[in-house]
Scaffold this motif. Structure first.
Motif, mmCIF file in Angstrom:
data_model
loop_
_atom_site.group_PDB
_atom_site.id
_atom_site.type_symbol
_atom_site.label_atom_id
_atom_site.label_comp_id
_atom_site.label_asym_id
_atom_site.label_seq_id
_atom_site.Cartn_x
_atom_site.Cartn_y
_atom_site.Cartn_z
ATOM 1 N N PHE A 24 0.835 -1.201 0.000
ATOM 2 C CA PHE A 24 0.000 0.000 0.000
ATOM 3 C C PHE A 24 0.869 1.251 0.000
ATOM 4 O O PHE A 24 0.623 2.206 -0.748
ATOM 5 N N LEU A 25 1.884 1.268 0.853
ATOM 6 C CA LEU A 25 2.768 2.432 0.941
ATOM 7 C C LEU A 25 3.467 2.687 -0.386
ATOM 8 O O LEU A 25 3.580 3.843 -0.825
ATOM 9 N N ASP A 26 3.945 1.627 -1.018
ATOM 10 C CA ASP A 26 4.636 1.798 -2.304
ATOM 11 C C ASP A 26 3.713 2.415 -3.342
ATOM 12 O O ASP A 26 4.108 3.313 -4.098
ATOM 13 N N LYS A 27 2.470 1.946 -3.381
ATOM 14 C CA LYS A 27 1.529 2.465 -4.371
ATOM 15 C C LYS A 27 1.161 3.924 -4.069
ATOM 16 O O LYS A 27 1.110 4.765 -4.981
ATOM 17 N N ILE A 28 0.923 4.223 -2.803
ATOM 18 C CA ILE A 28 0.565 5.596 -2.425
ATOM 19 C C ILE A 28 1.708 6.548 -2.754
ATOM 20 O O ILE A 28 1.504 7.640 -3.320
ATOM 21 N N LYS A 29 2.948 6.162 -2.413
ATOM 22 C CA LYS A 29 4.113 7.002 -2.729
ATOM 23 C C LYS A 29 4.210 7.258 -4.232
ATOM 24 O O LYS A 29 4.476 8.386 -4.664
ATOM 25 N N SER A 30 4.015 6.206 -5.016
ATOM 26 C CA SER A 30 4.173 6.374 -6.464
ATOM 27 C C SER A 30 3.145 7.342 -7.021
ATOM 28 O O SER A 30 3.460 8.151 -7.902
ATOM 29 N N VAL A 31 1.916 7.293 -6.528
ATOM 30 C CA VAL A 31 0.889 8.232 -6.992
ATOM 31 C C VAL A 31 1.236 9.647 -6.553
ATOM 32 O O VAL A 31 1.144 10.602 -7.341
ATOM 33 N N PHE A 32 1.650 9.817 -5.304
ATOM 34 C CA PHE A 32 2.033 11.148 -4.834
ATOM 35 C C PHE A 32 3.145 11.739 -5.703
ATOM 36 O O PHE A 32 3.124 12.927 -6.067
ATOM 37 N N GLU A 33 4.114 10.921 -6.046
ATOM 38 C CA GLU A 33 5.246 11.425 -6.829
ATOM 39 C C GLU A 33 4.850 11.707 -8.274
ATOM 40 O O GLU A 33 5.393 12.622 -8.906
ATOM 41 N N VAL A 34 3.903 10.939 -8.815
ATOM 42 C CA VAL A 34 3.423 11.212 -10.164
ATOM 43 C C VAL A 34 2.823 12.612 -10.243
ATOM 44 O O VAL A 34 2.910 13.290 -11.281
ATOM 45 N N TYR A 35 2.225 13.064 -9.147
ATOM 46 C CA TYR A 35 1.656 14.411 -9.104
ATOM 47 C C TYR A 35 2.690 15.473 -8.719
ATOM 48 O O TYR A 35 2.342 16.644 -8.559
ATOM 49 N N GLY A 36 3.950 15.089 -8.540
ATOM 50 C CA GLY A 36 4.999 16.071 -8.297
ATOM 51 C C GLY A 36 5.252 16.408 -6.852
ATOM 52 O O GLY A 36 5.924 17.408 -6.559
ATOM 53 N N ALA A 142 -6.908 28.932 -5.344
ATOM 54 C CA ALA A 142 -7.927 27.971 -4.925
ATOM 55 C C ALA A 142 -7.897 26.681 -5.737
ATOM 56 O O ALA A 142 -8.445 25.666 -5.291
ATOM 57 N N HIS A 143 -7.221 26.690 -6.916
ATOM 58 C CA HIS A 143 -7.246 25.473 -7.727
ATOM 59 C C HIS A 143 -6.523 24.313 -7.038
ATOM 60 O O HIS A 143 -6.771 23.148 -7.361
ATOM 61 N N TYR A 144 -5.638 24.609 -6.080
ATOM 62 C CA TYR A 144 -4.990 23.524 -5.346
ATOM 63 C C TYR A 144 -5.998 22.761 -4.474
ATOM 64 O O TYR A 144 -5.827 21.576 -4.211
ATOM 65 N N GLU A 145 -7.027 23.457 -4.031
ATOM 66 C CA GLU A 145 -8.056 22.794 -3.238
ATOM 67 C C GLU A 145 -8.839 21.784 -4.088
ATOM 68 O O GLU A 145 -9.325 20.776 -3.574
ATOM 69 N N ALA A 146 -8.928 22.065 -5.384
ATOM 70 C CA ALA A 146 -9.600 21.142 -6.294
ATOM 71 C C ALA A 146 -8.705 19.969 -6.668
ATOM 72 O O ALA A 146 -9.205 18.905 -7.074
ATOM 73 N N GLU A 147 -7.382 20.138 -6.529
ATOM 74 C CA GLU A 147 -6.453 19.067 -6.889
ATOM 75 C C GLU A 147 -6.413 17.952 -5.847
ATOM 76 O O GLU A 147 -6.227 16.772 -6.176
ATOM 77 N N MET A 148 -6.592 18.305 -4.579
ATOM 78 C CA MET A 148 -6.431 17.326 -3.502
ATOM 79 C C MET A 148 -7.282 16.061 -3.693
ATOM 80 O O MET A 148 -6.770 14.946 -3.607
ATOM 81 N N PRO A 149 -8.585 16.185 -3.974
ATOM 82 C CA PRO A 149 -9.383 14.963 -4.143
ATOM 83 C C PRO A 149 -8.930 14.110 -5.317
ATOM 84 O O PRO A 149 -9.057 12.877 -5.276
ATOM 85 N N LEU A 150 -8.395 14.740 -6.367
ATOM 86 C CA LEU A 150 -7.953 13.971 -7.527
ATOM 87 C C LEU A 150 -6.760 13.095 -7.176
ATOM 88 O O LEU A 150 -6.693 11.923 -7.585
ATOM 89 N N VAL A 151 -5.808 13.643 -6.409
ATOM 90 C CA VAL A 151 -4.643 12.863 -5.996
ATOM 91 C C VAL A 151 -5.093 11.693 -5.119
ATOM 92 O O VAL A 151 -4.678 10.544 -5.320
ATOM 93 N N GLY A 153 -8.054 10.359 -4.881
ATOM 94 C CA GLY A 153 -8.860 9.417 -5.649
ATOM 95 C C GLY A 153 -7.986 8.437 -6.410
ATOM 96 O O GLY A 153 -8.274 7.232 -6.456
ATOM 97 N N ASP A 154 -6.891 8.931 -7.007
ATOM 98 C CA ASP A 154 -5.978 8.043 -7.723
ATOM 99 C C ASP A 154 -5.233 7.122 -6.761
ATOM 100 O O ASP A 154 -5.027 5.932 -7.055
ATOM 101 N N ALA A 155 -4.792 7.663 -5.611
ATOM 102 C CA ALA A 155 -4.030 6.854 -4.654
ATOM 103 C C ALA A 155 -4.885 5.735 -4.070
ATOM 104 O O ALA A 155 -4.483 4.568 -4.050
ATOM 105 N N LEU A 156 -6.060 6.065 -3.596
ATOM 106 C CA LEU A 156 -6.931 5.045 -3.007
ATOM 107 C C LEU A 156 -7.525 4.130 -4.074
ATOM 108 O O LEU A 156 -7.752 2.949 -3.834
ATOM 109 N N GLY A 157 -7.761 4.672 -5.259
ATOM 110 C CA GLY A 157 -8.296 3.865 -6.340
ATOM 111 C C GLY A 157 -7.318 2.823 -6.853
ATOM 112 O O GLY A 157 -7.722 1.839 -7.474
ATOM 113 N N ALA A 158 -6.031 3.034 -6.589
ATOM 114 C CA ALA A 158 -5.006 2.073 -7.011
ATOM 115 C C ALA A 158 -4.838 0.933 -6.017
ATOM 116 O O ALA A 158 -4.076 0.003 -6.280
ATOM 117 N N LEU A 159 -5.519 1.005 -4.878
ATOM 118 C CA LEU A 159 -5.387 -0.016 -3.847
ATOM 119 C C LEU A 159 -6.541 -1.016 -3.921
ATOM 120 O O LEU A 159 -7.648 -0.658 -4.335
#
Length: 439
Positions: A24-36, A142-151, A153-159
């Motif tokens: 789980f940690l490996d997948k979450i890290k990889s998604v976080f890093e994909v978003y920079g 404010a667009h950063y507030e819209a980015e949070m759920p997308l990150v 969503g991808d991290a949890l959706g990959a698990l």
């Protein structure tokens, strides 16, 4: 020494569970890093005055002290406590290192945190959080507030977990609405509404009158706002239909519409505007998030966060931010408890090299080394027992293959019984068997 007993609220996973956590940690890290987002780790302790200055946390902080310190003498440890989240330490880190950071600064942080609350299923006193935050100098778009759920969503959706729903609200919507109603203590009203799922609307109405100075009519109006929920921007019309106006309310509605519409465009069904979401910590100033795991809603949010404008502030320096945190230990604890997660074997080993006798251990070690160099997890049999016992040793641990040294060598799939000649320089297992898989 008497038999040790576990300490409630401090989980210690068994090796198969720990392997799942690592995946789980490996997948979450990889998604976080994909978003920079860049990795960061902060110290475990913070000054108590920093830990206690934001929100209702004083009863949850573990204080740090030496066992044999002189109680009559002052000690620098007297004012230190273990951090209860990763946002407060991050804000301190930003202030201390602002001259070395490039803004906007995007970081992820995966560490243990400690809270002295009552342990229960899915809630612990020591647990792992997986945070992302973005901070900027002076202002944060404010667009950063819209980015949070997308990150997230991808991290949890990959698990391999049930679907999630991210509930979003905006503190400005609530505070502006409360001001428009004439409530004198919006923060007390927010704290009362934050307890809605736990204690119900009747007791929240009582809290509003007792702690926020609300009249019965105002309490009813507050609860009417909390009832609004929508998967699209129609929630804004529902709020306006309540007949309350305030500039801060309008600002919050515009920001929340942007979050919901962005999520709908990129991840349909992920977010829902839920105006009862308040979050208990006082440092949130804008969008707030809570996340429900399908089938486990009664246990509360597994991932939460929000916007904070004043947490990282010193003098004229101001670093507003927004962040969200996955409560990984909570997710795993709930799914382990419901037998919803399993792993294909209890060890990483893919191949067990059999041992005919101790005189040939060096040759077996050479085979294992050749396989490991090619990335195949391998161990040598612990003893030169009969081959049947060595095979049963592999079976008990879920190791799929046993290697028999010889002239030529051979490899056996102990699940099917198939056996064939093999060379450690060229043989590879099927991709599905190389590493344990989560079921």
């Amino acid at each position: 020494m008497s038999k040790p007993r576990p300490i409630s609220g401090f989980p210690e996973w068994l090796p198969p569970q720990r392997m799942i956590e690592q995946r789980f940690l490996d997948k979450i890290k990889s998604v976080f890093e994909v978003y920079g987002y860049a990795p960061l780790e902060t110290r475990a302790v913070e000054p108590l005055d920093q830990l206690l200055r934001k929100g209702e946390t004083s009863k949850e902080v573990y204080v740090l002290r030496r066992l044999q310190e002189d109680s009559s003498a002052s000690s620098p440890d007297d004012s230190l406590g273990l951090h209860f989240d990763l946002t407060v330490p991050f804000a301190r880190y930003v202030l201390e290192n602002s001259g070395k950071l490039n803004f906007p600064f995007r970081r992820y942080q995966i560490q243990k945190v400690w809270r002295g609350e009552r342990p229960q299923e899915g809630r612990y006193r020591e647990f792992v959080q997986c945070d992302i935050d973005v901070v900027d100098r002076d202002t944060l778009p404010a667009h950063y507030e819209a980015e949070m759920p997308l990150v997230i969503g991808d991290a949890l959706g990959a698990l391999p977990i049930p679907p999630v729903t991210i509930q979003v609200n905006n503190r400005k919507v609530c505070e502006g609405y409360y001001r428009g109603l004439g409530l004198g203590d919006p923060e007390a009203a927010l704290r009362a509404v934050d307890k809605l799922d736990k204690i119900g609307p009747g007791r929240v109405a009582t809290l509003l009158t007792e702690t926020a100075g609300a009249t019965d009519a105002q309490a009813k109006a507050v609860l009417a706002l909390a009832e609004i929920s929508s998967t699209d921007a129609s929630f804004a019309d529902s709020v306006r239909a309540l007949g309350v106006s305030d500039p801060l309310l309008d600002e919050g509605l515009a920001e929340l519409v942007q979050v919901v519409e962005t999520a709908a465009a990129y991840a349909p069904g992920l977010c829902v505007a839920d105006l009862k979401i308040a979050r208990g910590l006082d440092y949130y100033t804008g969008t707030v998030y809570e996340t429900q795991l399908a089938g486990f809603e009664r246990f509360g949010s597994i991932c939460s966060g929000g916007r904070y404008d004043n947490l990282a502030t010193s003098g004229n320096e101001r670093f507003p931010g927004v962040g969200i945190s996955i409560g990984l230990t909570r997710v795993l604890g709930l799914l382990f408890g419901a037998d919803k997660l399993a792993i294909s074997r209890e060890v990483p080993t893919c191949v067990l090299v059999a041992l005919s006798d101790e005189e040939h251990r060096r040759a077996a070690d050479d085979i294992a080394a050749a396989l490991r160099r090619r990335g195949i997890p391998t161990e040598v049999s612990p003893t030169a027992a009969k081959y049947g016992k060595q095979i049963r040793y592999a079976e008990r641990r879920g190791i799929p293959f046993v290697w028999f040294p010889g002239d030529p060598d051979s490899i056996k799939d102990i699940r099917s019984g198939d056996q064939a000649e093999a060379d450690p320089a060229t043989w590879s297992p099927p991709a599905a068997d190389l590493h344990p898989t989560i079921n």
